[in-house]
Design an enzyme around this catalytic site. Structure first.
Site: not given
Length: 382
Positions: A124, A128, A157, A278, A338-339, A362
């Site tokens: 911790a 904020p 946290i 390629q 792709g999609g 971090e």
């Protein structure tokens, strides 16, 4: 450094890979959708020895070196970064800090349980209004006889709502880093409330929380090390923690590579596999190079730590490169798909979302650049 893994390192890497293939990858998409990994994994991680790596056996740990630790985190990152985060924070930031700075009583109370997965830790530090500038944190502890009374708020946290103990950094003195002290606070202490944060872009299966301390009373015996030493404890933990994050990023990149190669070999367009084109091979080769380079940077940090050499700058280099490389790797893998890469039936979209936050926590990529620059030039840009 010698790039040949020892039999022990090879064995723990295989153990982690088998665990990921069997118990993590098949469930990662489901955990991501419901925003929670299976809580039973914590005990399993302890039983496998993953939550006790580098901790001496006399304290309930599974010993091992930091390279073995990184190999495990890479595999966990390949499976689900939310699982990797459980280990990185509870072991990498909390358990190791207690092992390094705790009293014998604190070690007896917490280390065996944390290593066994019978308890979990959270770190911790962030508030904020305090992220990169950790020395300006506002959560305060006031002395009251033999106790301390803590008031303030922590945010983002990891393990916050799951943890049994919070390593909390608070202001006990004046402004700046010299006024910060660390405390081990059981999370069932009256006055401590926890709220899980939902709707994250990535690491959705990880318990990320806000912690509010409203007159939380702890005895002086909960203090970790001397008054005013909290900032140095936090920075030492984060220096190794950056290696942990980087190792997980290697796992994301490797997972992206594996997925892209497999998909390119089976996906047909214009009458042949897309792997034969390629520009698809260019995408895959870029992922491979990023993965290999990031892995070597992480292994260098682990080697330095295990040999007792300075490592902080190298850890920042590894974290900077590996986190950015993981984003590139996942993005390139998504392009190969792709999609279909945009659909959570396939893993690459999750890899990209999980990778993105690693450039932020971090120590952001920009903070890492400033740390590296300061080490090279001797001039502080903060």
């Amino acid at each position: 450094m010698d790039l040949t893994l020892s039999p022990e390192q090879t064995a723990v890497r295989q153990l982690a890979a088998d665990f990921v293939d069997r118990e993590v990858l098949p469930h990662a998409a489901e955990w991501d959708r419901r925003e929670s990994v299976d809580s039973g994994l914590v005990k399993t991680l302890g039983d496998l020895g993953f939550l006790g790596l580098t901790i001496p056996e006399e304290h309930g740990g599974s010993a091992g070196d930091h390279l073995a630790y990184c190999l495990v985190l890479e595999e966990l990152g390949r499976g689900d970064s939310s699982v990797r985060g459980i280990v990185s924070v509870s072991l990498g930031l909390v358990t190791k800090s207690i092992a390094a700075y705790g009293t014998q009583a604190q070690k007896r109370e917490w280390l065996p349980r944390l290593c066994a997965g019978e308890a979990l830790g959270c770190f911790a530090l962030t508030e904020p209004d305090t992220g990169s500038d950790a020395a300006s944190l506002r959560t305060r502890a006031v002395r009251d006889g033999d106790d301390w009374v803590i008031s303030g708020t922590k945010i983002f946290i990891t393990n916050g709502t799951w943890a049994d103990v919070a390593l909390v950094f608070v202001r006990t003195g004046g402004d700046g880093h010299r006024g910060i002290t660390a405390f081990l606070v059981p999370t069932d202490t009256p006055g401590l409330t926890r709220r899980e944060i939902h709707g994250k872009l990535g690491l959705r299966g990880q318990a990320t929380a806000e912690l509010v301390f409203d007159g939380v009373r702890v005895p002086d015996s909960a203090r970790l090390a001397a008054e005013g030493k909290g900032f140095s404890i936090a920075m030492a933990a984060l220096a190794k923690g950056r290696m942990s994050v980087a190792a997980g990023c290697v796992g994301i990149a490797q997972g992206s590579l594996d997925a892209a190669v497999a998909y390119a070999g089976q996906r047909q367009q214009f009458g042949k596999p897309i792997a034969s084109y390629q520009l698809v091979q260019q995408l895959i080769s870029n992922i491979a190079v990023d993965t290999a380079a990031a892995r070597l940077l992480v292994w260098r940090v682990a080697d330095l730590i295990d040999r007792g050499q300075p490592f902080a700058t190298e850890s920042s280099m590894a974290k900077l490169f590996a986190s950015e490389a993981a984003v590139r790797a996942a993005n390139n893998a998504l392009q190969v798909f792709g999609g279909y890469g945009y659909v959570d039936e396939y893993p690459v979209g999750k890899y990209l979302r999980d990778a993105r936050v690693t450039t932020l926590y971090e120590g952001t990529s920009q903070i890492q650049q400033l740390l590296i620059g300061r080490a090279l030039t001797g001039i502080n840009a903060f």
